[in-house]
Design a protein around this motif. Structure first.
Motif, mmCIF file in Angstrom:
data_model
loop_
_atom_site.group_PDB
_atom_site.id
_atom_site.type_symbol
_atom_site.label_atom_id
_atom_site.label_comp_id
_atom_site.label_asym_id
_atom_site.label_seq_id
_atom_site.Cartn_x
_atom_site.Cartn_y
_atom_site.Cartn_z
ATOM 1 N N GLN A 39 0.810 -1.215 0.000
ATOM 2 C CA GLN A 39 0.000 0.000 0.000
ATOM 3 C C GLN A 39 0.847 1.271 0.000
ATOM 4 O OE1 GLN A 39 -3.165 0.090 2.889
ATOM 5 N NE2 GLN A 39 -3.926 -1.917 2.343
ATOM 6 N N TRP B 19 4.196 1.798 -0.459
ATOM 7 C CA TRP B 19 5.154 1.915 -1.550
ATOM 8 C C TRP B 19 4.467 2.154 -2.900
ATOM 9 C CZ3 TRP B 19 9.876 3.256 -2.286
ATOM 10 C CH2 TRP B 19 10.522 2.975 -3.493
ATOM 11 N N PRO B 20 3.394 1.417 -3.250
ATOM 12 C CA PRO B 20 2.682 1.752 -4.503
ATOM 13 C C PRO B 20 2.111 3.167 -4.505
ATOM 14 C CG PRO B 20 2.085 -0.443 -3.771
ATOM 15 C CD PRO B 20 2.861 0.181 -2.649
ATOM 16 N N THR C 135 4.988 5.553 -5.064
ATOM 17 C CA THR C 135 5.431 5.449 -6.458
ATOM 18 C C THR C 135 4.455 6.142 -7.400
ATOM 19 O OG1 THR C 135 6.445 3.312 -5.930
ATOM 20 C CG2 THR C 135 6.131 3.835 -8.254
ATOM 21 N N THR C 136 3.161 5.993 -7.144
ATOM 22 C CA THR C 136 2.144 6.649 -7.968
ATOM 23 C C THR C 136 2.283 8.163 -7.907
ATOM 24 O OG1 THR C 136 0.596 4.819 -7.619
ATOM 25 C CG2 THR C 136 -0.332 6.911 -8.336
#
Length: 300
Positions: A29, A31-32, A35-36
């Motif tokens: 959750q 880290w994504p 990154t987004t």
């Protein structure tokens, strides 16, 4: 000389048991999400077999989204409201009936099971059912019935009209979720102190007065919870309009939701624009939820 024994510390076990949650949260959750947000400031897409970027473009992706998002956001909110308004009204009425001991309704278990069953059906299967039932052709089940009864002279183009297509999406959302909402509101109403109703009856209050003056104010926290969760689900609306419109958002993109628009960028591998849209959706959802919570807290 006596040696002092050290007491056993159990604090470390708390961290050990919490560690799996935080590790999973960080990997799947946090880290994504980070990154987004990072790639939303970059030009990063595929052109044929060639990958363009990532090239830093600042707020260019956000500026492009602001021109497009309002249209799809309004589509999403309209279809959500078309399903949520009847959902909350019907759920409140059913919850009040099922919890009213004076009515002595029979076969309550059966009716509760029936109204909850649509919630167990996959949204994609439900959408395919409606796609078949409300086919535009005269051989479609609904059109066939209407023609035989003489209610219409020609087949109704359910999926080709803006408001009938939106209405079908709203109807499906209503049918899928009103049972779940009814169960939640029933639990809230059963948590109200019966003594309040008995005192109100002794004072000559009617059922309607007790509903508006006792039930609604005391279940307001659950109503706010239902509103916020339904709003988040509405902003994430995808499978029902996607299948019903065959992925085109027809007619004239009137059933294209924000997530359908986001999916188009993900499908085309335009990660920068998709990231910017995801961040905007996150911010809009957060702002709306905070506004609802603050308004209700202010009233309290």
């Amino acid at each position: 000389m006596k040696t002092k024994r050290k007491g056993m510390s159990y604090a470390k076990w708390g961290y050990i048991f919490l560690a799996p949650f935080f590790i999973t949260f960080f990997i799947f959750q946090f880290w994504p999400l980070a990154t987004t947000i990072y790639y939303s400031f970059f030009e990063y897409f595929r052109s044929g077999l060639k990958i363009i970027g990532p090239n830093f473009v600042g707020l260019k992706n956000y500026a492009a989204m602001i021109q497009e998002v309002p249209k799809y956001f309004s589509n999403t909110m309209i279809m959500w409201l078309m399903g949520f308004i009847p959902q909350i009204i019907v759920s409140l009425v059913l919850a009040a009936w099922f919890t009213d001991l004076r009515l002595k309704l029979r076969f309550q278990g059966f009716f509760k099971t029936v109204i909850y069953m649509p919630n167990l059906i996959m949204a994609s299967a439900f959408a395919m059912l409606f796609f078949t039932l409300f086919s535009n052709s005269e051989t479609g089940p609904i059109n066939s019935i209407l023609l035989k009864l003489g209610i219409v002279a020609e087949p109704v183009r359910w999926l080709s009209n803006v408001w009938t297509a939106r209405g079908l999406v709203g109807l499906m959302n209503f049918l899928m979720w009103f049972g779940n909402t009814t169960i939640i509101l029933m639990a809230a109403i059963m948590g109200v102190d019966p003594g309040l109703y008995e005192a109100a009856q002794l004072d000559g209050a009617s059922s309607t007065t007790m509903f508006w003056r006792i039930t609604i104010p005391l279940i307001r926290p659950l109503l706010v919870y239902t509103l916020i969760t339904s709003l988040i689900g509405g902003l994430q609306m995808f499978d029902v309009p996607q299948i019903l419109s065959n992925g085109q958002g027809s007619p004239n993109k009137s059933t294209t939701t924000i997530i359908m628009y986001l999916n188009q960028h993900l499908f085309s591998k335009n990660y920068g624009t998709a990231g910017a849209l995801s961040v905007l959706l996150f911010l809009v959802c957060g702002v709306l939820c905070v506004m609802i919570y603050k308004l209700q807290s202010k009233e309290d």
